[in-house]
Design a protein around this motif. Structure first.
Motif, mmCIF file in Angstrom:
data_model
loop_
_atom_site.group_PDB
_atom_site.id
_atom_site.type_symbol
_atom_site.label_atom_id
_atom_site.label_comp_id
_atom_site.label_asym_id
_atom_site.label_seq_id
_atom_site.Cartn_x
_atom_site.Cartn_y
_atom_site.Cartn_z
ATOM 1 N N GLU A 74 10.383 -8.440 6.706
ATOM 2 C CA GLU A 74 10.037 -7.258 6.189
ATOM 3 C C GLU A 74 10.286 -6.996 4.920
ATOM 4 N N ILE A 129 4.280 9.469 -2.063
ATOM 5 C CA ILE A 129 4.171 9.790 -0.516
ATOM 6 C C ILE A 129 3.419 11.244 -0.591
ATOM 7 N N SER A 174 -0.115 10.550 0.737
ATOM 8 C CA SER A 174 0.063 10.666 2.427
ATOM 9 C C SER A 174 -0.156 12.101 2.819
ATOM 10 N N LEU A 196 -4.321 9.930 2.690
ATOM 11 C CA LEU A 196 -5.047 8.639 2.738
ATOM 12 C C LEU A 196 -4.357 7.698 3.372
ATOM 13 N N VAL A 197 -2.883 7.488 3.213
ATOM 14 C CA VAL A 197 -2.243 6.320 3.926
ATOM 15 C C VAL A 197 -1.460 7.082 4.684
ATOM 16 N N PRO A 198 -0.849 6.902 5.831
ATOM 17 C CA PRO A 198 0.272 7.297 6.852
ATOM 18 C C PRO A 198 1.392 6.669 6.191
ATOM 19 N N VAL A 199 2.571 7.202 6.262
ATOM 20 C CA VAL A 199 3.828 6.633 6.039
ATOM 21 C C VAL A 199 4.517 6.441 7.401
ATOM 22 N N ILE A 200 4.186 7.371 8.397
ATOM 23 C CA ILE A 200 4.334 7.020 10.028
ATOM 24 C C ILE A 200 3.524 6.634 10.683
ATOM 25 N N GLY A 201 4.022 5.630 11.458
ATOM 26 C CA GLY A 201 2.698 5.065 12.085
ATOM 27 C C GLY A 201 1.846 4.087 11.209
ATOM 28 N N GLN A 204 -1.322 -0.931 6.005
ATOM 29 C CA GLN A 204 -1.201 0.685 5.583
ATOM 30 C C GLN A 204 0.184 0.875 5.310
ATOM 31 N N GLN A 205 1.090 0.362 5.835
ATOM 32 C CA GLN A 205 2.509 0.824 5.534
ATOM 33 C C GLN A 205 2.937 0.076 4.258
ATOM 34 N N ILE A 263 1.046 -0.566 1.500
ATOM 35 C CA ILE A 263 0.334 0.130 0.209
ATOM 36 C C ILE A 263 1.428 0.931 -0.748
ATOM 37 N N GLY A 285 11.699 4.239 4.765
ATOM 38 C CA GLY A 285 12.223 3.885 6.297
ATOM 39 C C GLY A 285 11.811 2.677 6.729
#
Lengths: 540, 309
Positions: free
Chosen positions: B99, B154, B158, B163-168, B173-174, B176, B256
């Motif tokens: 990660e 964010i 987000s 434009l980009v999700p932080v969750i899911g 995407q996570q 970027i 997260g």
């Protein structure tokens, strides 16, 4: 311009990535059909503030742990969070002998753990043997919610009997708490480290573990054959949701922002200062009471300054709890009117005794011989009136609360020395009344025994006392089978604790959740851990 | 070359052993211990006597024996158990490492890219205000707190622009926003050193000679100046690795992400000694390895250093 080619490529890639991301988010918020009939299916995205730690069941008090264990295990009994009455669940009925030393439970038929093994009398007996006695071999500590446990007896496959050395009137409620969740014998046979890990916790609850990324995400899936919800639950059968995604999101404003922007359905731990943002966006705030010992400062009589009851009472009188709530918190945090929450069993209103009275505080300190020095801090025999306290990690805005109290005390000529919550130093110093004169804390449990958990010298012992009278009162309370007499005893303890200046209650601490308007059927157990069993989403 | 490699590897092992020993000793000296912190937790409500029993159970033998056993464990890959969660430390690292590796390597590449663009455009440009503006970018970048930048990104990309999700969202995407957050402060020192050493190389006498031969500006910069300017930059880039790890603590918390940074933060909070020890040794190993690679690359990039090696 060949140098910018990599840059251009990167920008284009990013844009493509962003466009691709757009597709997912735009589900329209239109109400399709009526929003009151529960529908099956869907995934609830639930944001947690902290990652779960060790999931050994008696450690379920930590909210992130309880939030998971409450979904995957069932309990012998069900406590109605409103009335606090104990109702049947896995046990259909029970008998308790007169002096509360023998409990016989009759179990429901056909309940199985998710590994296929039956939830029968021998499984229940094995569970409570561990919670009541611990297991030195497997390094399993005993559970706080079981007092005076002696042994279990399997009467037949559907009947189990528990014997206690002394009356244990709190036991019935104890069978309803999250920490008393029933797990399969396979789980119980594992050593402590193994029972800490979620993948090894096999319960009979409406959800099972589907996938876990440690420290980041826990995915729970509904158990399709689940058919043993508490009889008093309107909803029966399998859970409405297909899946619950519990995602750890430590940053407060990321959690709230994700909720409001539609990336999450529900979040735990909405800070007081964020409540308005959530409400203004048309979202729901759930401020669930924890019904136990209030958030407050607990003063230690073993400290050389605090051994004087006048000093303790002076600090009590000189603390303005209302100002703390008005300045830092919201209406979700009622000002404390006793050591216990007004929703706790056996609560008495002591607001008069707890009235803010700085004049009396000053008078008491003068009387105790503490005179103001040149710097405004009182001193006596060359010792400054200075007391240490640790910031309490689990308590909301603990640092800010302590800072405000420190300002109030400074006016009295008392210096409150606030130390950061460093686990190592704290673990050593917190048991030292000289270094840590005051503890900031609370504890939630919807039974009279909660006060014993907090104050008894063999339990949490927040005030590190050697007050035999207090211990005796607490033992009498926990061994008193008659409810009215027990509540009277709890009232006596509250009065005594306030009279002795052992506690400065600040506010009744809630657990504050935020949820999107489409999340229906939100429910909590008696001390505010979420219960996702009957939750459904009104539009998919 | 083989001897050089051998001696550098030996030095690396020695550094690692020293890092292990120093952190082992220091962790022993900390007040409290993880067992105390864990079992004294009021959530468990254990009596002092029960805590004493558990401590006695966990307590090992003599300090020297403990040290040797732990050292042997590390050499053979057995890193013990996390006291906080009960999982083997090696498992926690195996989960957290990829990660962080994804985050750190992507951020590092992006940082180098940003740095190269800033330094090259600034050096190539004849407009002095543009040059000045570009060269002041790194000082701005380095003073941006990662925490603040992360939240800002964010909020804007987000939550507002969606434009980009932080969750899911997918792994890409996570990545970027955290990659951007981490890359910006790290690009600063690299850009600064690169720009400066490009200037220094330009000042050297061989440049006018090449220019006199009729080479274009771009040819001079790309083929001659940049090649010579890359060595000091490489050293700095190696050193920013430490910053990558430190920055990932903040970035991973804001976003997260369950990487080494978060693992470290939690281990420190719970004084989870086995995890902390493993993280320190791992960080030292990465640092030593990166420096080893840089040292080995040096003679390859600059033939003059071969003789010295």
């Amino acid at each position: 311009m060949s140098p910018s080619r990599p840059l251009l490529t990167a920008v284009m890639l990013t844009v493509v990535g962003l466009l691709g991301a757009c597709g997912g988010g735009g589900a329209a918020e239109t109400a399709a059909g009526d929003g009151n009939k529960p529908v099956y299916g869907g995934t609830l995205t639930y944001l947690e503030h902290q990652p779960p730690t060790c999931l050994y069941l008696p450690a379920a008090g930590f909210y992130p742990n309880g939030g998971i264990l409450n979904q995957i295990t069932d309990k012998l009994t069900w406590q109605d969070p409103e009335t606090l009455k104990i109702e049947p669940w896995i046990a259909t009925k029970w008998e308790i002998n007169e002096d509360a030393t023998e409990y016989t439970f009759h179990l429901r038929d056909g309940v199985t753990f998710s590994d296929g093994s039956p939830l029968d009398a021998s499984a229940v007996a094995a569970n409570f043997n561990v919670y009541g006695l611990g297991d030195p071999e497997l390094k399993l500590p005993v559970a706080e919610f079981v007092n005076n446990y002696e042994r279990s007896e399997v009467v037949d496959a559907k009947t189990v009997k528990f014997h206690f050395e002394k009356p244990s009137p709190g036991f019935l409620q104890g069978t309803s708490v999250i920490g008393a969740g029933l797990v399969s014998k396979k789980t119980l046979s594992l050593p402590y480290e193994q029972q800490c890990q979620l993948k090894n916790i096999i319960g009979s609850g409406p959800f099972t573990l589907k996938n876990q990324i440690v420290d980041k995400e826990v995915d729970l899936a509904a158990r399709k054959d689940y058919n043993w919800a508490p009889p008093s639950s309107q909803h029966q059968g399998r859970a409405y949701l297909d899946e619950v995604k519990i995602i750890v999101t430590p940053e407060d404003n990321v959690r709230v922002g994700a909720l409001i922007s539609g990336q999450a359905d529900m979040v735990r731990y909405v800070q007081a200062y964020d409540e308005k943002t959530v409400k203004d966006a048309g979202f729901q705030i759930y401020a669930e009471p924890t019904r136990g010992v209030n958030n407050g400062l607990y003063l230690r009589p073993a400290n050389s300054i605090l051994k004087d009851v006048d000093v303790r009472r002076a600090l009590q009188a000189g603390t303005n709890a209302k100002e703390v709530v008005d300045t830092l918190f919201t209406a979700s945090y009622p000002v404390a009117t006793s050591v216990l929450s007004h929703l706790a069993q056996g609560y008495v209103d002591l607001s008069k005794e707890l009235a803010y009275d700085p004049d009396q505080a000053n008078a008491l300190l003068d009387k105790a011989g503490w005179a103001r020095g040149a710097d405004g801090i009182r001193a006596k025999d060359g010792v400054r009136l200075q007391l240490g306290v640790f910031v309490s990690g689990p308590q909301p805005l603990s640092k800010q609360t302590l800072e405000l109290v420190a300002q109030q005390w400074a006016k009295l000529g008392v210096k409150l020395e606030i130390r950061p919550a460093d686990a190592g130093t704290q673990a050593v110093d917190i048991k030292n009344a000289e270094k840590t004169a005051i503890q900031h804390g609370m504890v939630g449990r919807a039974d009279q025994d909660v006060i014993k958990s907090h104050f008894h010298s063999q339990n949490r012992d927040v005030i590190l006392h050697e007050d035999e009278k207090l211990d005796r009162l607490l033992e009498e309370e926990s061994a008193e089978p008659a409810v009215a007499a027990r509540n009277a005893k709890v009232a006596e303890i509250q009065r005594y604790v306030i009279e002795q200046g052992y506690a400065i209650p600040l506010f009744e601490e809630p657990q504050v959740y935020g949820a999107a308007p489409h999340v229906k059927g939100v429910a909590f157990e008696a001390v505010a851990r979420p219960w996702f069993y009957s939750v459904w989403k009104s539009q998919q | 070359m083989t001897r050089y490699l051998l001696s550098r590897t030996g030095q690396a092992a020695l550094v690692l052993w020293a890092a292990f020993t120093a952190s082992y000793v220091l962790l022993q000296l900390l007040p409290g211990d993880s067992i105390l912190i864990k079992f004294q937790n009021p959530e468990l409500g254990l009596s002092p006597q029960q805590i004493a029993e558990i401590r006695a159970y966990y307590a090992g033998g003599s300090p020297i024996g403990d040290y040797l056993r732990t050292l042997f464990g590390f050499v053979t890959g057995g890193l013990g158990y996390s006291i906080d969660t009960g999982t083997p430390v090696i498992e926690r690292l195996a989960e957290a490492l990829p990660e962080t590796a994804r985050l750190a390597s992507a951020a590092f590449l992006l940082a180098v890219l940003i740095a190269v663009v800033i330094a090259f455009v600034a050096s190539y440009s004849r407009t002095s205000w543009l040059r000045g503006a570009l060269l002041s970018v790194p000082s701005v970048f380095i003073s941006v707190p990662a925490f603040w930048l992360g939240i800002l990104l964010i909020q804007v990309f987000s939550f507002r622009l969606k434009l980009v999700p932080v969750i899911g969202g997918g792994e890409l995407q996570q990545l970027i926003l955290p990659v951007l957050t981490l890359a910006v402060p790290i690009s600063a020192p690299i850009a600064q050193v690169l720009a400066r050493s490009i200037d220094q190389v330009y000042a050297q006498p061989f440049v006018p000679v090449i220019e006199a031969k009729g080479a274009t500006r771009w040819w001079v910069l790309w083929r001659h100046v940049a090649r010579n300017a890359v060595l000091p930059t490489l050293t700095v880039a190696g050193l920013t690795f430490g910053e990558l790890i430190a920055g990932s603590v903040v970035t991973e918390t804001v976003f997260g992400r369950a990487g080494i940074g978060r693992l470290t933060e939690q281990a420190v909070n719970a004084q989870d000694t086995p995890v902390m020890l493993a993280v320190v040794v791992l960080a030292a190993a990465v640092f030593v390895l990166v420096n080893l690679v840089v040292d080995v690359l040096f003679p390859i990039l600059d033939p003059r250093l071969k003789a010295a090696a």
